[in-house]
Write a protein that holds these residues in place. Structure first.
Motif, PDB file in Angstrom:
ATOM      1  N   ARG A  37       5.975 -13.557  17.602  1.00  0.00           N
ATOM      2  CA  ARG A  37       6.856 -13.731  16.453  1.00  0.00           C
ATOM      3  C   ARG A  37       6.506 -12.693  15.398  1.00  0.00           C
ATOM      4  NH1 ARG A  37       9.395 -16.110  19.513  1.00  0.00           N
ATOM      5  NH2 ARG A  37      10.380 -18.169  19.340  1.00  0.00           N
ATOM      6  N   THR A  38       7.489 -12.328  14.627  1.00  0.00           N
ATOM      7  CA  THR A  38       7.312 -11.453  13.476  1.00  0.00           C
ATOM      8  C   THR A  38       7.694 -12.244  12.245  1.00  0.00           C
ATOM      9  OG1 THR A  38       7.895  -9.544  14.848  1.00  0.00           O
ATOM     10  CG2 THR A  38       7.948  -9.245  12.449  1.00  0.00           C
ATOM     11  N   VAL A  39       6.831 -12.275  11.238  1.00  0.00           N
ATOM     12  CA  VAL A  39       7.080 -13.075  10.040  1.00  0.00           C
ATOM     13  C   VAL A  39       6.959 -12.192   8.805  1.00  0.00           C
ATOM     14  CG1 VAL A  39       6.308 -15.218  11.104  1.00  0.00           C
ATOM     15  CG2 VAL A  39       4.662 -13.786   9.889  1.00  0.00           C
ATOM     16  N   LYS A  49      15.313  -6.954   7.276  1.00  0.00           N
ATOM     17  CA  LYS A  49      16.180  -8.035   7.741  1.00  0.00           C
ATOM     18  C   LYS A  49      17.196  -7.516   8.770  1.00  0.00           C
ATOM     19  CE  LYS A  49      17.623 -11.144   4.825  1.00  0.00           C
ATOM     20  NZ  LYS A  49      18.200 -11.817   3.641  1.00  0.00           N
ATOM     21  N   TYR A  52      15.241  -6.805  12.051  1.00  0.00           N
ATOM     22  CA  TYR A  52      14.853  -8.081  12.657  1.00  0.00           C
ATOM     23  C   TYR A  52      16.076  -8.739  13.299  1.00  0.00           C
ATOM     24  CZ  TYR A  52      12.817 -12.789  13.049  1.00  0.00           C
ATOM     25  OH  TYR A  52      12.361 -14.004  13.514  1.00  0.00           O
ATOM     26  N   ASP A 173      11.803 -16.614  12.054  1.00  0.00           N
ATOM     27  CA  ASP A 173      11.670 -16.598  10.591  1.00  0.00           C
ATOM     28  C   ASP A 173      13.047 -16.476   9.941  1.00  0.00           C
ATOM     29  OD1 ASP A 173      11.025 -16.230   7.920  1.00  0.00           O
ATOM     30  OD2 ASP A 173       9.320 -14.930   8.340  1.00  0.00           O
ATOM     31  N   ARG A 174      13.517 -17.556   9.342  1.00  0.00           N
ATOM     32  CA  ARG A 174      14.849 -17.576   8.725  1.00  0.00           C
ATOM     33  C   ARG A 174      14.966 -16.584   7.578  1.00  0.00           C
ATOM     34  NH1 ARG A 174      15.436 -21.741   6.050  1.00  0.00           N
ATOM     35  NH2 ARG A 174      17.710 -21.948   6.044  1.00  0.00           N
ATOM     36  N   ARG A 175      13.850 -16.241   6.938  1.00  0.00           N
ATOM     37  CA  ARG A 175      13.888 -15.305   5.814  1.00  0.00           C
ATOM     38  C   ARG A 175      14.288 -13.902   6.259  1.00  0.00           C
ATOM     39  NH1 ARG A 175       7.831 -15.964   4.030  1.00  0.00           N
ATOM     40  NH2 ARG A 175       7.715 -15.839   6.303  1.00  0.00           N
ATOM     41  N   LEU A 176      14.155 -13.623   7.554  1.00  0.00           N
ATOM     42  CA  LEU A 176      14.446 -12.295   8.075  1.00  0.00           C
ATOM     43  C   LEU A 176      15.785 -12.213   8.797  1.00  0.00           C
ATOM     44  CD1 LEU A 176      10.862 -11.480   9.355  1.00  0.00           C
ATOM     45  CD2 LEU A 176      12.131 -10.147   7.666  1.00  0.00           C
ATOM     46  N   HIS A 194      16.980 -23.896  17.356  1.00  0.00           N
ATOM     47  CA  HIS A 194      16.156 -24.474  16.290  1.00  0.00           C
ATOM     48  C   HIS A 194      16.241 -25.996  16.284  1.00  0.00           C
ATOM     49  CE1 HIS A 194      15.603 -20.663  13.614  1.00  0.00           C
ATOM     50  NE2 HIS A 194      14.654 -20.806  14.516  1.00  0.00           N
ATOM     51  N   TRP A 212       7.548 -28.627   6.784  1.00  0.00           N
ATOM     52  CA  TRP A 212       7.636 -27.185   7.068  1.00  0.00           C
ATOM     53  C   TRP A 212       8.527 -26.930   8.272  1.00  0.00           C
ATOM     54  CZ3 TRP A 212       6.608 -24.555  11.536  1.00  0.00           C
ATOM     55  CH2 TRP A 212       6.715 -23.166  11.447  1.00  0.00           C
ATOM     56  N   ALA A 216      11.911 -24.766   8.492  1.00  0.00           N
ATOM     57  CA  ALA A 216      11.946 -23.581   9.351  1.00  0.00           C
ATOM     58  C   ALA A 216      13.064 -23.624  10.368  1.00  0.00           C
ATOM     59  CB  ALA A 216      10.601 -23.427  10.065  1.00  0.00           C
TER      60      ALA A 216
END
Length: 221
Positions: A37-39, A49, A52, A173-176, A194, A212, A216
């Motif tokens: 994984r990449t975070v 973003k 990713y 990672d939802r942020r990406l 998910h 968490w 996520a």
């Protein structure tokens, strides 16, 4: 670097507003795992973003593939590369390798790569790990293990087809993730994945960690 090994010369501090790629796994009684994984650390840039999201689209391209008997790994390798090629980028390693049990985590003969000449058969386990690496800046790789499924009839079709069952259950990672770069079918796969991660993993973790996991695995798009 595709595979980073820290030495006195190459070690670095994890900087704020950067990406962290972790390739991990282990040997267990019922098999071998390999997951990457990449975070994001801090706030990712729009470029991070975008890259990713393109790698995730590549990952989904393999996860959702359907293919007939006689298909080789080299036939499927372009399924992962197309989103990257369309953006003028690529990765210089295979899309996936075979995985052994009590053997090597890289265990042939099956693999997803330009050199993957072995015919894929039901029951084979491979990795699905496209990536992108910007030298001197950051690397991105997203890896799940996948199982080749038996031949089944598709309604209205003329030939039986195989596919892949995803075995690894770890959130992306939802942020990406930039939802605008995905088509509806890709978002549907991601949200279903998910939801499955949350459903299967939540009962196995401590109650303090469950908020968490719920965050996520929230629906995207």
């Amino acid at each position: 670097m595709v595979h980073y090994r820290p030495t006195n010369a190459s070690k670095r501090v994890l900087d704020k507003n950067s990406l962290y790629l972790i390739d991990s796994g282990g040997q267990y009684v019922d098999g071998t795992t390999d997951v990457t994984r990449t975070v994001a650390i801090g706030k990712p840039t729009a470029e991070m973003k975008r890259h990713y999201s393109l790698v995730l689209k590549a990952h989904i391209g393999i996860a959702t593939a359907r293919f007939p008997k006689g298909t080789r790994g080299q036939d499927l390798d372009p399924f992962a590369r197309r989103p990257l090629w369309e953006a003028g980028i690529d990765f210089d390693h295979g899309t996936g390798h075979g995985v052994g049990s009590y053997l090597s985590v890289h265990e042939g003969p099956q693999r997803l790569s330009r050199l993957g000449s072995e015919v894929l058969e039901p029951g084979m386990i491979l990795s699905n790990e496209p990536g992108y690496y910007r030298e001197g800046q950051y690397g991105i790789r997203l890896e799940n293990l996948i199982l080749v499924t038996p031949l089944t009839k598709i309604e209205g079709g003329e030939r039986e087809m195989m596919g892949f069952e995803t075995l690894t259950l770890v959130p992306f990672d939802r942020r990406l993730i930039d939802p605008k770069l995905f088509d509806p079918s890709e978002l549907a796969w991601l949200n279903a994945y998910h939801a499955r991660v949350r459903r299967e993993v939540e009962p196995l973790i401590l109650s303090d960690d469950r908020p968490w996991l719920r965050h996520a695995t929230q629906k995207i798009g």
